[in-house]
Enzyme design. Structure first.
Site, PDB file in Angstrom:
ATOM      1  N   ILE A   1       0.771  -1.145  -0.039  1.00 43.96           N
ATOM      2  CA  ILE A   1       0.028   0.025  -0.093  1.00 43.96           C
ATOM      3  C   ILE A   1       0.851   1.331   0.071  1.00 43.96           C
ATOM      4  CG2 ILE A   1      -2.019  -1.120   1.359  1.00 43.96           C
ATOM      5  CD1 ILE A   1      -1.138   0.557   3.555  1.00 43.96           C
ATOM      6  N   ASP A   2       2.146   1.132   0.084  1.00 42.09           N
ATOM      7  CA  ASP A   2       3.026   2.456   0.224  1.00 42.09           C
ATOM      8  C   ASP A   2       3.354   2.840  -1.160  1.00 42.09           C
ATOM      9  OD1 ASP A   2       3.077   1.817   2.960  1.00 42.09           O
ATOM     10  OD2 ASP A   2       5.067   0.982   3.334  1.00 42.09           O
TER      11      ASP A   2
ATOM     12  N   GLU B   1       2.868   8.382   8.789  1.00 43.03           N
ATOM     13  CA  GLU B   1       3.448   7.838  10.011  1.00 43.03           C
ATOM     14  C   GLU B   1       4.732   7.977  10.318  1.00 43.03           C
ATOM     15  OE1 GLU B   1       2.529   3.757  10.579  1.00 43.03           O
ATOM     16  OE2 GLU B   1       3.632   3.554   8.360  1.00 43.03           O
TER      17      GLU B   1
ATOM     18  N   ARG C   1      -7.688  17.148  17.504  1.00 40.01           N
ATOM     19  CA  ARG C   1      -7.611  15.618  17.936  1.00 40.01           C
ATOM     20  C   ARG C   1      -6.869  14.651  16.760  1.00 40.01           C
ATOM     21  NH1 ARG C   1     -12.168  14.480  21.041  1.00 40.01           N
ATOM     22  NH2 ARG C   1     -12.524  16.153  22.292  1.00 40.01           N
TER      23      ARG C   1
ATOM     24  N   VAL D   1      -6.741  -0.471   9.062  1.00 42.34           N
ATOM     25  CA  VAL D   1      -8.089  -0.214   8.296  1.00 42.34           C
ATOM     26  C   VAL D   1      -7.641  -0.198   6.782  1.00 42.34           C
ATOM     27  CG1 VAL D   1      -9.994   1.286   7.597  1.00 42.34           C
ATOM     28  CG2 VAL D   1      -9.580   0.740  10.131  1.00 42.34           C
ATOM     29  N   GLN D   2      -6.528   0.770   6.732  1.00 43.82           N
ATOM     30  CA  GLN D   2      -5.808   0.953   5.166  1.00 43.82           C
ATOM     31  C   GLN D   2      -5.355  -0.130   4.199  1.00 43.82           C
ATOM     32  OE1 GLN D   2      -3.191   4.932   5.647  1.00 43.82           O
ATOM     33  NE2 GLN D   2      -3.296   3.669   7.523  1.00 43.82           N
ATOM     34  N   ARG D   3      -5.174  -1.230   5.040  1.00 38.92           N
ATOM     35  CA  ARG D   3      -4.782  -2.550   4.667  1.00 38.92           C
ATOM     36  C   ARG D   3      -5.872  -3.667   4.020  1.00 38.92           C
ATOM     37  NH1 ARG D   3       0.728  -3.452   7.432  1.00 38.92           N
ATOM     38  NH2 ARG D   3      -0.205  -5.582   7.926  1.00 38.92           N
TER      39      ARG D   3
END
Ligand code: F6P
Length: 345
Positions: free
Chosen positions: A127-128, A223, A269, A276-278
């Protein structure tokens, strides 16, 4: 020929579509037999495997995850690991191994081929989207869609409450996911590992919006971003078998939210999208890309094109040396980021 298949590293939507294509095309066109090696390279070392027929893989292309399981096991961390892996392949009677993975999994496939004469073919997933030698890895656009949907949702609640919401997406070294989802979701600032950002700049964007009557902001950050004066995301973290820091215990979103609230007085916040992204089903683009990669991987096995990886160049599926794909990470080019930057604040 007897062909082993494995999925290694972090999972992503589309892995099952590759497996289905390799097995179905390999069997129907070339008469190959297939063996699934379970949980990445661990399945090879431990001879943990299951047979795979076209019937076993029928209907799986729409499902997320991987029917073979995955792990970050690196045989080269074991004593004589390369030779042990090569011997394990011989013991299982494998004539070829199709490795579906990112930089780490494909790095092992490349070394096994170059140093131990194991016939390997690679298929690029993550996903990267940070693998060189291909325009896109499958799984990436599904993750972009998931993150975009999340940003859309975060934005309406941020606006209702006059809040800053800092959204953390995956991407330790490369900011492709943050950048594309941030552009698609009209983020008010996007922070990626490739471009040094300071809290002063982000505060500036938030303040300039507030001055125009917009007291809410949505900041999207990879991240792996290092924030000047807010510490480093890799600080004090343990390492996986490929030497990567495990991130996101106290992630960049939390640090951003705390710092921005303190500096601006606007409530802030963190939102961490995490795995969830994967998860879940691949978008249509990734199903098609994964299927095309699987078809080409089966062809490479049939043609004896070992030490190579399937890749997307423009609209065409091609194949490239595995060594090119793993030589260096593909990072976001400065000009792409600058185009997005014009919209910040
Ligand atoms: O490499 C893919 C990836 O999803 C990264 O974006 C992320 O940092 C990492 O895997 C997370 O890995 P794990 O699932 O082991 O926490």
């Amino acid at each position: 020929m007897r062909v082993g298949l494995l999925t290694g590293g972090g999972d992503c939507p589309g892995l099952n579509a590759v497996i289905r294509a390799v097995v179905t095309v390999g069997r129907r066109r070339y008469g190959h037999e297939h063996v699934g090696l379970l949980r990445g390279w661990r399945g090879l070392i431990e001879a943990d495997s299951r047979p795979l027929t076209p019937d076993d893989v029928a209907g799986i292309a729409v499902r997320g995850g991987t029917i073979l399981g995955s792990s970050r096991t690196n045989p080269f961390t074991l004593r004589d690991g390369g030779e042990r892996a090569a011997q394990a392949a011989r013991d299982l009677g494998l004539d070829a191994i199709v490795a579906i993975g990112g930089e780490d999994t494909l790095g092992v496939a490349n070394r096994l081929h170059e140093e131990h004469a194991v016939p390997t073919v690679g298929v690029p997933k993550t996903i990267d989207n940070d693998l060189s030698a291909t325009d896109y890895t499958f799984g990436f656009w599904t993750a972009v869609q998931i993150a975009t949907d999340a940003i859309d949702r975060v934005k309406t609640t941020a606006e209702s409450h006059d809040r800053i919401l800092a959204v953390e997406v995956m991407g330790r070294h490369a900011g492709w996911l943050a950048l594309q989802a941030g552009i698609a979701g009209n983020a008010d600032a996007i922070l990626i590992p490739e471009v040094a950002a300071s809290l002063d700049q982000v505060e500036g964007y938030v303040r300039s919006r507030a001055a125009r009557g917009r007291r809410f902001s949505v900041i999207v950050a990879s991240e792996g971003v290092e924030l000047a004066s807010a510490g480093d995301a890799t600080e004090g973290r343990d390492l996986d078998e490929f030497g990567h820091a495990r991130l996101a215990k106290v992630g960049v979103a939390q640090r951003l939210a705390e710092a921005l609230q303190e500096r601006t007085g606007i409530e802030a916040r963190p939102v961490v999208l995490g795995h969830v992204q994967r998860g879940g089903t691949p978008v249509a683009f990734d199903r098609v890309l994964a299927t095309r990669y699987g078809v080409r991987a089966a062809e490479l096995v049939g043609e004896g094109g070992f030490g190579r990886m399937t890749a997307l160049r423009g609209d065409a599926i091609v194949d490239v040396p595995l060594a090119d794909a793993v030589a260096e990470l593909k990072l976001v080019p400065r000009e792409l980021y600058e185009a997005a930057e014009t919209f910040f604040g």
